[in-house]
Design a protein around this motif. Structure first.
Motif, PDB file in Angstrom:
ATOM      1  N   THR A  10       0.835  -1.205   0.000  1.00  0.00           N
ATOM      2  CA  THR A  10       0.000   0.000   0.000  1.00  0.00           C
ATOM      3  C   THR A  10       0.870   1.255   0.000  1.00  0.00           C
ATOM      4  O   THR A  10       0.569   2.230  -0.710  1.00  0.00           O
ATOM      5  N   ILE A  11       1.957   1.237   0.768  1.00  0.00           N
ATOM      6  CA  ILE A  11       2.902   2.355   0.765  1.00  0.00           C
ATOM      7  C   ILE A  11       3.517   2.544  -0.615  1.00  0.00           C
ATOM      8  O   ILE A  11       3.602   3.660  -1.146  1.00  0.00           O
ATOM      9  N   GLU A  12       3.916   1.429  -1.235  1.00  0.00           N
ATOM     10  CA  GLU A  12       4.546   1.504  -2.564  1.00  0.00           C
ATOM     11  C   GLU A  12       3.550   1.949  -3.634  1.00  0.00           C
ATOM     12  O   GLU A  12       3.851   2.823  -4.457  1.00  0.00           O
ATOM     13  N   ASP A  13       2.352   1.364  -3.610  1.00  0.00           N
ATOM     14  CA  ASP A  13       1.356   1.675  -4.639  1.00  0.00           C
ATOM     15  C   ASP A  13       0.929   3.140  -4.589  1.00  0.00           C
ATOM     16  O   ASP A  13       0.598   3.737  -5.624  1.00  0.00           O
ATOM     17  N   ASN A  14       0.895   3.713  -3.382  1.00  0.00           N
ATOM     18  CA  ASN A  14       0.444   5.094  -3.223  1.00  0.00           C
ATOM     19  C   ASN A  14       1.597   6.082  -3.117  1.00  0.00           C
ATOM     20  O   ASN A  14       1.371   7.263  -2.868  1.00  0.00           O
ATOM     21  N   LYS A  15       2.834   5.564  -3.310  1.00  0.00           N
ATOM     22  CA  LYS A  15       4.038   6.408  -3.282  1.00  0.00           C
ATOM     23  C   LYS A  15       4.125   7.234  -1.983  1.00  0.00           C
ATOM     24  O   LYS A  15       4.439   8.420  -2.000  1.00  0.00           O
ATOM     25  N   ILE A  16       3.831   6.580  -0.866  1.00  0.00           N
ATOM     26  CA  ILE A  16       3.933   7.218   0.441  1.00  0.00           C
ATOM     27  C   ILE A  16       5.400   7.224   0.865  1.00  0.00           C
ATOM     28  O   ILE A  16       6.037   6.172   0.921  1.00  0.00           O
ATOM     29  N   ASP A  17       5.949   8.403   1.137  1.00  0.00           N
ATOM     30  CA  ASP A  17       7.353   8.456   1.560  1.00  0.00           C
ATOM     31  C   ASP A  17       7.511   8.621   3.068  1.00  0.00           C
ATOM     32  O   ASP A  17       8.617   8.517   3.596  1.00  0.00           O
TER      33      ASP A  17
END
Length: 301
Positions: free
Chosen positions: A122-129
């Protein structure tokens, strides 16, 4: 010269607001990890204060195991609607269906560890840094090792020996492509601080934190709520007890305590007399001495 004094709650609030503003300044796409528990609710309330009168600039991100308390989901949806913020949901059930993870079986099966893969995707798919959590150092020994800005490598893994120094509240959010950070604005708070702040600010919380009648089963040293997700056998006796929950997680692993604390003031008095950590009733932390740290190293909250 006139002097000004802050009480300790004001100091903690000020520090947390500073951290939240630093997150917004240093990262491109942060999000609040929202579980519906008291700590993530307090972080969301602090974010509301930090950027008032503007809206909270962070999305709320919830990793949905499918084994949540219904009250938690209702509270989450109501708060998102009230705040007018974006909700990102990562589904553990979808991860199971896609073959990313395998469902545990047996009497003590839980989906808790399965959240790791879903969270990282989910972090990767939404580009959460930067994923902003409500973790506190007093909760558990592995969380006591966390920096306020906690670095994660390109695989989402946490190495407690490879963290940035934090001197004089200088926070370093530099990262390479593919890496990200977890940030903990209330890292220096205690459980008592959280409850005193909730009481002072009159923050709404799920009814699960207040004493109420519920069907429970005695397992792993605590009262586990009966639900459609709990595997029962002949040795399990379903009883109706007046309990409340000190911490919220999956309904299959969150143990309650017998209590008459049905108001915030009563909860504060009860917590003041406690001699055990709030996570002492979480069966997922009882699997081994290093259960939490093992999960965190792999990318857990």
């Amino acid at each position: 010269m006139k002097q000004y004094f802050l009480n300790y709650l004001d100091e903690l609030e000020s520090e947390a607001i500073y951290i939240l503003r630093e997150i917004w300044a240093q990262f491109q796409n942060p999000a609040i990890l929202f579980s519906g528990g008291k700590d993530s609710i307090v972080v969301t309330h602090l974010a509301k204060k930090a950027f008032f009168p503007a809206k909270i600039p962070f999305a709320l991100m919830h990793i949905d195991t499918g084994h949540n308390f219904p009250e938690t989901i209702q509270f989450r949806n109501s708060l998102v609607e009230q705040l007018g913020v974006r909700l990102i949901v990562g589904s553990v059930q979808q991860s199971i269906d896609n073959g990313r993870v395998m469902e545990e079986r047996g009497r003590n099966a839980t989906r808790n560890a399965l959240q790791i893969s879903t969270l990282l995707h989910t972090i990767e798919d939404n580009k959460i840094d930067c994923a902003i959590g409500g973790g506190r150092r007093d909760e558990e020994k592995a969380r006591a090792k966390e920096r306020i800005f906690s670095h994660r490598d390109e695989f989402g893994h946490w190495d407690p020996k490879n963290q940035r120094p934090e001197l004089w509240n200088i926070l370093n959010g530099k990262y390479f492509e593919g890496e990200h950070f977890r940030a903990f604005p209330i890292s220096n708070w205690t459980e008592m601080d959280v409850w005193n702040y909730i009481t002072r600010e009159n923050i709404k919380i799920p009814s699960l934190y207040f004493a109420h009648q519920r069907q429970v089963v005695w397992r792993n040293g605590s009262w586990i709520p009966n639900s459609q997700f709990l595997s029962l056998d002949a040795s399990d006796e379903i009883l109706c007890k007046k309990i409340r929950f000190r911490t919220l997680g999956d309904i299959t692993i969150t143990g309650g305590i017998e209590s008459d604390a049905d108001t915030l003031d009563k909860i504060v008095l009860e917590v003041a007399a406690m001699r055990h950590t709030e996570r002492g009733n979480r069966s997922d932390d009882k699997r081994s001495e290093t259960a939490m740290e093992d999960r965190k190293r792999k990318g857990y909250f």
